[in-house]
Scaffold this active site. Structure first.
Site, PDB file in Angstrom:
ATOM      1  N   SER A 121     -10.351  -9.253   3.355  1.00  0.00           N
ATOM      2  CA  SER A 121     -10.323  -7.908   2.764  1.00  0.00           C
ATOM      3  C   SER A 121     -11.040  -6.901   3.651  1.00  0.00           C
ATOM      4  O   SER A 121     -12.103  -7.188   4.210  1.00  0.00           O
ATOM      5  CB  SER A 121     -11.033  -7.914   1.398  1.00  0.00           C
ATOM      6  OG  SER A 121     -10.342  -8.712   0.470  1.00  0.00           O
ATOM      7  N   ILE A 122     -10.483  -5.692   3.714  1.00  0.00           N
ATOM      8  CA  ILE A 122     -11.154  -4.610   4.445  1.00  0.00           C
ATOM      9  C   ILE A 122     -12.526  -4.356   3.801  1.00  0.00           C
ATOM     10  O   ILE A 122     -13.513  -4.113   4.513  1.00  0.00           O
ATOM     11  CB  ILE A 122     -10.272  -3.341   4.459  1.00  0.00           C
ATOM     12  CG1 ILE A 122      -8.994  -3.611   5.281  1.00  0.00           C
ATOM     13  CG2 ILE A 122     -11.036  -2.154   5.031  1.00  0.00           C
ATOM     14  CD1 ILE A 122      -7.981  -2.470   5.290  1.00  0.00           C
ATOM     15  N   GLN A 156     -12.099  -8.390  -9.420  1.00  0.00           N
ATOM     16  CA  GLN A 156     -11.023  -8.114 -10.381  1.00  0.00           C
ATOM     17  C   GLN A 156     -10.554  -9.432 -10.978  1.00  0.00           C
ATOM     18  O   GLN A 156      -9.754 -10.140 -10.361  1.00  0.00           O
ATOM     19  CB  GLN A 156      -9.862  -7.404  -9.684  1.00  0.00           C
ATOM     20  CG  GLN A 156      -8.729  -7.051 -10.626  1.00  0.00           C
ATOM     21  CD  GLN A 156      -7.405  -6.842  -9.909  1.00  0.00           C
ATOM     22  OE1 GLN A 156      -7.301  -7.039  -8.710  1.00  0.00           O
ATOM     23  NE2 GLN A 156      -6.387  -6.475 -10.660  1.00  0.00           N
ATOM     24  N   ASP A 191     -11.584  -3.899 -13.567  1.00  0.00           N
ATOM     25  CA  ASP A 191     -10.153  -3.637 -13.385  1.00  0.00           C
ATOM     26  C   ASP A 191      -9.969  -2.154 -13.653  1.00  0.00           C
ATOM     27  O   ASP A 191     -10.232  -1.684 -14.769  1.00  0.00           O
ATOM     28  CB  ASP A 191      -9.327  -4.485 -14.362  1.00  0.00           C
ATOM     29  CG  ASP A 191      -7.831  -4.289 -14.119  1.00  0.00           C
ATOM     30  OD1 ASP A 191      -7.404  -3.150 -13.825  1.00  0.00           O
ATOM     31  OD2 ASP A 191      -7.094  -5.279 -14.220  1.00  0.00           O
ATOM     32  N   ILE A 216      -9.168  -0.254  -3.028  1.00  0.00           N
ATOM     33  CA  ILE A 216      -8.302  -0.745  -4.104  1.00  0.00           C
ATOM     34  C   ILE A 216      -6.936  -0.076  -4.014  1.00  0.00           C
ATOM     35  O   ILE A 216      -6.850   1.149  -3.904  1.00  0.00           O
ATOM     36  CB  ILE A 216      -8.957  -0.430  -5.471  1.00  0.00           C
ATOM     37  CG1 ILE A 216     -10.226  -1.281  -5.658  1.00  0.00           C
ATOM     38  CG2 ILE A 216      -7.972  -0.645  -6.606  1.00  0.00           C
ATOM     39  CD1 ILE A 216     -10.997  -0.943  -6.917  1.00  0.00           C
ATOM     40  N   TYR A 234       6.975   1.287   2.778  1.00  0.00           N
ATOM     41  CA  TYR A 234       5.694   1.681   2.177  1.00  0.00           C
ATOM     42  C   TYR A 234       5.926   2.460   0.868  1.00  0.00           C
ATOM     43  O   TYR A 234       5.129   2.386  -0.057  1.00  0.00           O
ATOM     44  CB  TYR A 234       4.868   2.479   3.187  1.00  0.00           C
ATOM     45  CG  TYR A 234       3.377   2.432   2.922  1.00  0.00           C
ATOM     46  CD1 TYR A 234       2.696   1.221   2.827  1.00  0.00           C
ATOM     47  CD2 TYR A 234       2.641   3.606   2.753  1.00  0.00           C
ATOM     48  CE1 TYR A 234       1.334   1.178   2.581  1.00  0.00           C
ATOM     49  CE2 TYR A 234       1.281   3.570   2.506  1.00  0.00           C
ATOM     50  CZ  TYR A 234       0.632   2.354   2.419  1.00  0.00           C
ATOM     51  OH  TYR A 234      -0.710   2.325   2.180  1.00  0.00           O
ATOM     52  N   LYS A 260      -0.941   7.309  -1.461  1.00  0.00           N
ATOM     53  CA  LYS A 260      -1.976   7.577  -0.439  1.00  0.00           C
ATOM     54  C   LYS A 260      -2.048   9.079  -0.116  1.00  0.00           C
ATOM     55  O   LYS A 260      -3.139   9.590   0.164  1.00  0.00           O
ATOM     56  CB  LYS A 260      -1.708   6.775   0.836  1.00  0.00           C
ATOM     57  CG  LYS A 260      -1.885   5.264   0.689  1.00  0.00           C
ATOM     58  CD  LYS A 260      -3.275   4.863   0.263  1.00  0.00           C
ATOM     59  CE  LYS A 260      -3.512   3.372   0.451  1.00  0.00           C
ATOM     60  NZ  LYS A 260      -4.772   2.913  -0.200  1.00  0.00           N
ATOM     61  N   ILE A 290      -3.433  -4.190   8.944  1.00  0.00           N
ATOM     62  CA  ILE A 290      -4.246  -5.407   9.087  1.00  0.00           C
ATOM     63  C   ILE A 290      -3.689  -6.427   8.099  1.00  0.00           C
ATOM     64  O   ILE A 290      -3.380  -6.069   6.949  1.00  0.00           O
ATOM     65  CB  ILE A 290      -5.732  -5.122   8.742  1.00  0.00           C
ATOM     66  CG1 ILE A 290      -6.310  -4.023   9.638  1.00  0.00           C
ATOM     67  CG2 ILE A 290      -6.555  -6.406   8.851  1.00  0.00           C
ATOM     68  CD1 ILE A 290      -7.724  -3.591   9.266  1.00  0.00           C
ATOM     69  N   LYS A 291      -3.599  -7.689   8.522  1.00  0.00           N
ATOM     70  CA  LYS A 291      -3.032  -8.717   7.644  1.00  0.00           C
ATOM     71  C   LYS A 291      -4.032  -9.087   6.541  1.00  0.00           C
ATOM     72  O   LYS A 291      -5.007  -9.782   6.792  1.00  0.00           O
ATOM     73  CB  LYS A 291      -2.681  -9.956   8.481  1.00  0.00           C
ATOM     74  CG  LYS A 291      -1.695 -10.858   7.838  1.00  0.00           C
ATOM     75  CD  LYS A 291      -1.095 -11.816   8.871  1.00  0.00           C
ATOM     76  CE  LYS A 291      -0.132 -12.772   8.230  1.00  0.00           C
ATOM     77  NZ  LYS A 291      -0.786 -13.769   7.369  1.00  0.00           N
ATOM     78  N   LEU A 336      -4.341  -9.682   1.933  1.00  0.00           N
ATOM     79  CA  LEU A 336      -3.559 -10.070   0.754  1.00  0.00           C
ATOM     80  C   LEU A 336      -2.644  -8.915   0.310  1.00  0.00           C
ATOM     81  O   LEU A 336      -1.444  -9.099   0.094  1.00  0.00           O
ATOM     82  CB  LEU A 336      -4.539 -10.425  -0.366  1.00  0.00           C
ATOM     83  CG  LEU A 336      -3.995 -11.154  -1.581  1.00  0.00           C
ATOM     84  CD1 LEU A 336      -3.419 -12.501  -1.178  1.00  0.00           C
ATOM     85  CD2 LEU A 336      -5.121 -11.334  -2.612  1.00  0.00           C
TER      86      LEU A 336
HETATM   87  P1  NAD Z   1      -6.971  -6.769  -0.290  1.00  0.00           P
HETATM   88  O1  NAD Z   1      -5.851  -7.432  -1.005  1.00  0.00           O
HETATM   89  O2  NAD Z   1      -7.973  -7.634   0.358  1.00  0.00           O
HETATM   90  O3  NAD Z   1      -7.724  -5.751  -1.249  1.00  0.00           O
HETATM   91  C1  NAD Z   1      -7.070  -5.041  -2.275  1.00  0.00           C
HETATM   92  C2  NAD Z   1      -8.030  -5.039  -3.449  1.00  0.00           C
HETATM   93  O4  NAD Z   1      -7.537  -4.218  -4.500  1.00  0.00           O
HETATM   94  C3  NAD Z   1      -8.256  -6.442  -4.035  1.00  0.00           C
HETATM   95  O5  NAD Z   1      -9.622  -6.769  -3.972  1.00  0.00           O
HETATM   96  C4  NAD Z   1      -7.800  -6.290  -5.475  1.00  0.00           C
HETATM   97  O6  NAD Z   1      -8.588  -7.047  -6.369  1.00  0.00           O
HETATM   98  C5  NAD Z   1      -7.998  -4.802  -5.686  1.00  0.00           C
HETATM   99  N1  NAD Z   1      -7.244  -4.309  -6.842  1.00  0.00           N
HETATM  100  C6  NAD Z   1      -5.897  -4.237  -7.005  1.00  0.00           C
HETATM  101  N2  NAD Z   1      -5.617  -3.806  -8.246  1.00  0.00           N
HETATM  102  C7  NAD Z   1      -6.809  -3.591  -8.876  1.00  0.00           C
HETATM  103  C8  NAD Z   1      -7.197  -3.168 -10.173  1.00  0.00           C
HETATM  104  N3  NAD Z   1      -6.276  -2.877 -11.120  1.00  0.00           N
HETATM  105  N4  NAD Z   1      -8.515  -3.064 -10.464  1.00  0.00           N
HETATM  106  C9  NAD Z   1      -9.453  -3.372  -9.538  1.00  0.00           C
HETATM  107  N5  NAD Z   1      -9.153  -3.791  -8.297  1.00  0.00           N
HETATM  108  C10 NAD Z   1      -7.847  -3.906  -7.980  1.00  0.00           C
HETATM  109  O7  NAD Z   1      -6.257  -5.802   0.780  1.00  0.00           O
HETATM  110  P2  NAD Z   1      -6.814  -4.670   1.773  1.00  0.00           P
HETATM  111  O8  NAD Z   1      -5.731  -4.486   2.776  1.00  0.00           O
HETATM  112  O9  NAD Z   1      -8.182  -5.001   2.207  1.00  0.00           O
HETATM  113  O10 NAD Z   1      -6.828  -3.376   0.847  1.00  0.00           O
HETATM  114  C11 NAD Z   1      -7.960  -2.532   0.683  1.00  0.00           C
HETATM  115  C12 NAD Z   1      -7.560  -1.065   0.826  1.00  0.00           C
HETATM  116  O11 NAD Z   1      -7.218  -0.804   2.185  1.00  0.00           O
HETATM  117  C13 NAD Z   1      -6.361  -0.629   0.002  1.00  0.00           C
HETATM  118  O12 NAD Z   1      -6.576   0.666  -0.499  1.00  0.00           O
HETATM  119  C14 NAD Z   1      -5.244  -0.588   1.034  1.00  0.00           C
HETATM  120  O13 NAD Z   1      -4.186   0.270   0.662  1.00  0.00           O
HETATM  121  C15 NAD Z   1      -6.025  -0.057   2.209  1.00  0.00           C
HETATM  122  N6  NAD Z   1      -5.371  -0.183   3.523  1.00  0.00           N
HETATM  123  C16 NAD Z   1      -4.933  -1.391   3.953  1.00  0.00           C
HETATM  124  C17 NAD Z   1      -4.319  -1.507   5.192  1.00  0.00           C
HETATM  125  C18 NAD Z   1      -3.807  -2.830   5.687  1.00  0.00           C
HETATM  126  O14 NAD Z   1      -2.963  -2.854   6.593  1.00  0.00           O
HETATM  127  N7  NAD Z   1      -4.276  -3.947   5.172  1.00  0.00           N
HETATM  128  C19 NAD Z   1      -4.164  -0.367   6.002  1.00  0.00           C
HETATM  129  C20 NAD Z   1      -4.632   0.868   5.540  1.00  0.00           C
HETATM  130  C21 NAD Z   1      -5.232   0.947   4.284  1.00  0.00           C
END
Ligand code: NAD
Length: 265
Positions: free
Chosen positions: A20-21, A41, A65, A94, A157, A164, A193-194, A196
């Protein structure tokens, strides 16, 4: 380890696992001396978040949540009990959209998934800001994560791009509302970034490769790199900045055309 964030306390929302980021940001914040609390969550993620929190001597303040306002209230009440002195930052990582709509045409988006995606991926940051404001007694920093798909069309997307874009606008409105209290509101626009969440996006491997071949730095970015920029944004080093969207994407956002030397995909 530095003292950049020494004495700062903060809440991290959105750790699902060690990819996770939010985890990359938490590691950096800890490394620079911050004290952390995490939410999770649901019970399934609790089991993953607890051992990660232990690695950083962080507290786990409970389930949150964002579709359930009572659980957001409970998480912030628990954070207030854990940090009676108040908090200095909140990290919001999130987002959610139905996987079936992260492929194909945006025009097919259902009203139900549009509402759910905007609620979880955009409104939740405002909901968090409402609670955080009460715990930030000496100013603070709110940080969220966004993606270039807010600014330009990206394949698959879809509604997340719309969510966003709204999230980025809300960064500006929240920055204006909270500025007088010295609460800063910023976002990092991370390159792909890869994780979940990313695995739900159609053809994500293609998107990663495309960025690797075409970004000025000719690579993608890591959660640790996003974490370091986040540490800067929650530190006093960035005290003159608010309402900002900072790209951590190996420079991809400045590119207007395919790199002619890139191999075909
Ligand atoms: P991740 O799956 O690790 O994290 C997503 C998180 O959102 C999870 O911890 C999940 O529990 C939480 N979530 C989803 N629905 C929820 C709810 N109803 N209540 C509470 N929490 C909830 O993935 P990630 O890529 O680390 O995502 C983190 C953020 O980074 C997101 O906003 C994503 O859009 C953003 N982001 C990701 C990328 C990428 O390529 N991975 C790029 C730019 C931005």
């Amino acid at each position: 380890k530095t003292g950049l964030l020494a004495g700062k306390r903060g809440l991290v929302l959105g750790v699902a696992n060690n990819r996770s980021i939010a985890w990359g940001i938490a590691k950096s914040a800890h490394q620079h001396g911050a004290q952390l609390a995490f939410t999770y969550q649901g019970e399934a993620l609790k089991k993953r978040v607890e051992p990660l929190a232990r690695e950083l001597d962080a507290a786990v303040v409970g389930h949150c949540d964002v579709t359930d306002p009572a659980s957001i209230d409970a998480a912030f009440e628990a954070t207030g009990r854990h940090f009676p002195e108040g908090i200095d930052f909140v990290i919001h990582c999130i987002a959610f959209s139905d996987k079936d709509e992260l492929t194909g045409r945006y025009i097919e988006t259902s009203e139900a998934n549009f509402s759910k995606s905007l609620l979880i991926s955009c409104y939740s940051f405002t909901a968090v800001a409402q609670r955080a404001e009460k715990l930030m007694r000496n100013g603070g920093s709110l940080l969220t994560l966004t993606y270039y798909g807010a600014e330009k069309w990206m394949p698959h997307y879809n509604v997340m791009g719309v969510a966003k874009a709204a999230l980025e606008a809300s960064v500006r409105y929240l920055a204006a509302d909270l500025g007088p209290q010295k609460i800063r509101v910023n976002a990092i626009s991370a390159g792909p970034i890869k994780t979940l969440a990313a695995s739900g996006i159609g053809d994500f491997r293609y998107i990663l490769k495309w960025n690797e071949y075409n970004a000025p730095l000719r690579r993608t970015v890591t959660i640790d790199e996003v974490g370091e920029t986040a540490a800067y944004l929650i530190s006093d080093m960035s005290r003159g900045m608010t309402g900002e969207i900072l790209h951590v994407d190996a420079g991809y956002h400045v590119v207007g055309m395919k790199n002619p030397e890139a191999p075909d995909l």
